[in-house]
Scaffold this motif. Structure first.
Motif, PDB file in Angstrom:
ATOM      1  N   UNK A   1       1.291  -1.241   0.040  1.00 27.98           N
ATOM      2  CA  UNK A   1      -0.316  -0.076   0.347  1.00 27.98           C
ATOM      3  C   UNK A   1       0.992   1.088  -0.033  1.00 27.98           C
ATOM      4  N   UNK A   2      -0.067   2.323  -0.872  1.00 32.62           N
ATOM      5  CA  UNK A   2       0.836   3.194  -0.760  1.00 32.62           C
ATOM      6  C   UNK A   2       1.518   4.060   0.484  1.00 32.62           C
ATOM      7  N   UNK A   3       2.591   4.595   0.260  1.00 30.41           N
ATOM      8  CA  UNK A   3       2.452   6.110   1.724  1.00 30.41           C
ATOM      9  C   UNK A   3       1.999   6.852   1.746  1.00 30.41           C
ATOM     10  N   UNK A   4       0.746   7.231   2.831  1.00 30.67           N
ATOM     11  CA  UNK A   4       0.021   8.435   1.934  1.00 30.67           C
ATOM     12  C   UNK A   4       0.825   9.464   3.910  1.00 30.67           C
ATOM     13  N   UNK A   5       0.704   9.125   4.376  1.00 36.08           N
ATOM     14  CA  UNK A   5       1.191   9.359   6.046  1.00 36.08           C
ATOM     15  C   UNK A   5       1.271  11.173   5.239  1.00 36.08           C
ATOM     16  N   UNK A   6       0.824  11.997   6.355  1.00 30.15           N
ATOM     17  CA  UNK A   6       1.794  13.399   5.985  1.00 30.15           C
ATOM     18  C   UNK A   6       0.700  13.721   4.775  1.00 30.15           C
ATOM     19  N   UNK A   7      -0.609  13.211   4.371  1.00 20.66           N
ATOM     20  CA  UNK A   7      -1.257  13.810   2.917  1.00 20.66           C
ATOM     21  C   UNK A   7      -2.063  14.825   3.747  1.00 20.66           C
ATOM     22  N   UNK A   8      -2.731  14.746   4.899  1.00 19.49           N
ATOM     23  CA  UNK A   8      -3.186  16.077   5.106  1.00 19.49           C
ATOM     24  C   UNK A   8      -4.875  15.075   5.883  1.00 19.49           C
ATOM     25  N   UNK A   9      -6.299  15.463   5.588  1.00 17.63           N
ATOM     26  CA  UNK A   9      -7.249  15.058   5.690  1.00 17.63           C
ATOM     27  C   UNK A   9      -7.773  13.994   4.308  1.00 17.63           C
ATOM     28  N   UNK A  10      -7.274  14.509   3.797  1.00 19.12           N
ATOM     29  CA  UNK A  10      -7.655  13.224   2.646  1.00 19.12           C
ATOM     30  C   UNK A  10      -7.044  11.856   2.977  1.00 19.12           C
ATOM     31  N   UNK A  11      -6.139  12.715   3.023  1.00 22.32           N
ATOM     32  CA  UNK A  11      -4.350  10.194   3.235  1.00 22.32           C
ATOM     33  C   UNK A  11      -5.760   9.487   3.500  1.00 22.32           C
ATOM     34  N   UNK A  12      -5.190   8.177   2.656  1.00 25.92           N
ATOM     35  CA  UNK A  12      -5.881   7.176   3.364  1.00 25.92           C
ATOM     36  C   UNK A  12      -5.213   6.641   4.425  1.00 25.92           C
ATOM     37  N   UNK A  13      -6.268   6.013   5.726  1.00 25.56           N
ATOM     38  CA  UNK A  13      -5.459   6.281   7.081  1.00 25.56           C
ATOM     39  C   UNK A  13      -5.294   4.021   6.933  1.00 25.56           C
ATOM     40  N   UNK A  14      -4.409   3.849   6.622  1.00 21.76           N
ATOM     41  CA  UNK A  14      -4.015   2.348   6.803  1.00 21.76           C
ATOM     42  C   UNK A  14      -5.146   1.609   7.710  1.00 21.76           C
ATOM     43  N   UNK A  15      -5.516   0.849   7.558  1.00 23.39           N
ATOM     44  CA  UNK A  15      -6.694  -0.126   8.156  1.00 23.39           C
ATOM     45  C   UNK A  15      -5.895  -0.884  10.237  1.00 23.39           C
ATOM     46  N   UNK A  16      -5.034  -1.356   9.279  1.00 24.10           N
ATOM     47  CA  UNK A  16      -3.687  -2.028  10.715  1.00 24.10           C
ATOM     48  C   UNK A  16      -3.545  -0.713  11.830  1.00 24.10           C
ATOM     49  N   UNK A  17      -3.265   0.840  11.580  1.00 26.72           N
ATOM     50  CA  UNK A  17      -3.093   1.492  12.676  1.00 26.72           C
ATOM     51  C   UNK A  17      -4.227   2.102  12.793  1.00 26.72           C
ATOM     52  N   UNK A  18      -5.392   2.645  12.137  1.00 24.84           N
ATOM     53  CA  UNK A  18      -6.347   3.023  13.087  1.00 24.84           C
ATOM     54  C   UNK A  18      -7.685   2.668  13.879  1.00 24.84           C
ATOM     55  N   UNK A  19      -5.884   2.518  15.017  1.00 28.72           N
ATOM     56  CA  UNK A  19      -7.382   1.953  16.697  1.00 28.72           C
ATOM     57  C   UNK A  19      -7.435   3.002  17.292  1.00 28.72           C
ATOM     58  N   UNK A  20      -7.700   2.282  18.653  1.00 23.08           N
ATOM     59  CA  UNK A  20      -7.698   3.531  19.796  1.00 23.08           C
ATOM     60  C   UNK A  20      -5.942   3.544  19.777  1.00 23.08           C
ATOM     61  N   UNK A  21      -5.809   4.993  20.299  1.00 23.81           N
ATOM     62  CA  UNK A  21      -4.258   5.705  20.917  1.00 23.81           C
ATOM     63  C   UNK A  21      -4.284   6.040  21.957  1.00 23.81           C
TER      64      UNK A  21
END
Length: 206
Positions: A1-21
């Motif tokens: 998967x493309x590294x979308x980090x730092x892309x702002x609000x439209x950046x796709x968040x990888x499902x494996x990190x989209x959890x409780x912090x």
């Protein structure tokens, strides 16, 4: 998967990190400053800051991914695990520090001559003893004490309790040339809300 980090609000968040912090939850604005997430500074806004604890826990990972460039998903996970580990530690240290400061202030107030003078007055009061019974036990004082050289001023309140009841004592005291004097000292009975002027009773007993 493309590294979308730092892309702002439209950046796709990888499902494996989209959890409780947990790091965002515990350290809020500190975590936000390090993870380019300025919304965390809403913790300084009254009322709004209450739900922000939970919101940061839920949305923190996604916001951190979108707001900051990360080398990889694994690098992101490693960093957030560190925040999760240190978050509770820092929180406990802060709680202990605040608690230590509180008890230091309380100890200073309880050892003050103004507080001791007020306690002796209420314990010596015949009327208060009849209401509360004996022994009368004083509680933790709140208020303020200001001292400058041999002069000072104290505005304190504290609970008192005996075998038959409870009440609260309010005092205004001044220190002149190194000696404290109670300008006003009032006991209020919890049950009846009636008040006893401790100064007046003390003067009548002299």
């Amino acid at each position: 998967m493309e590294n979308t980090s730092g892309g702002g609000r439209k950046a796709v968040v990888p499902p494996e990190i989209d959890n409780w912090n947990w790091g965002a939850f515990f350290l809020t604005w500190i975590w936000g400053a390090a993870n380019n997430t300025p919304i965390a500074f809403l913790m300084f806004v009254p009322i709004v800051n209450i739900p922000m604890w939970v919101i940061l826990g839920i949305k923190g990972s996604a916001w951190a991914w979108q707001n900051k460039r990360w080398e990889s998903v694994e690098a992101f996970k490693r960093t957030q695990r560190k925040w999760a580990m240190w978050g509770p530690v820092v929180l406990v240290v802060l709680v202990l520090a605040v608690g230590g400061l509180f008890w230091s202030v309380v100890s200073i107030m309880k050892s003050s001559d103004a507080y001791k003078l007020a306690v002796s007055e209420v314990q010596a009061s015949t009327e208060v003893s009849q209401l509360l019974g004996t022994p009368i036990t004083p509680g933790i004082p709140t208020g303020s004490i200001q001292v400058s050289g041999a002069d000072g001023r104290a505005n304190l309140a504290f609970n008192v309790e005996g075998p038959k009841g409870k009440g609260r004592v309010y005092i205004l005291a001044v220190e002149a040339m190194g000696k404290w004097h109670l300008n006003q000292a009032v006991f209020e009975d919890d049950a009846t809300k009636n008040r006893i002027d401790l100064n007046a009773q003390s003067d009548s007993e002299k």
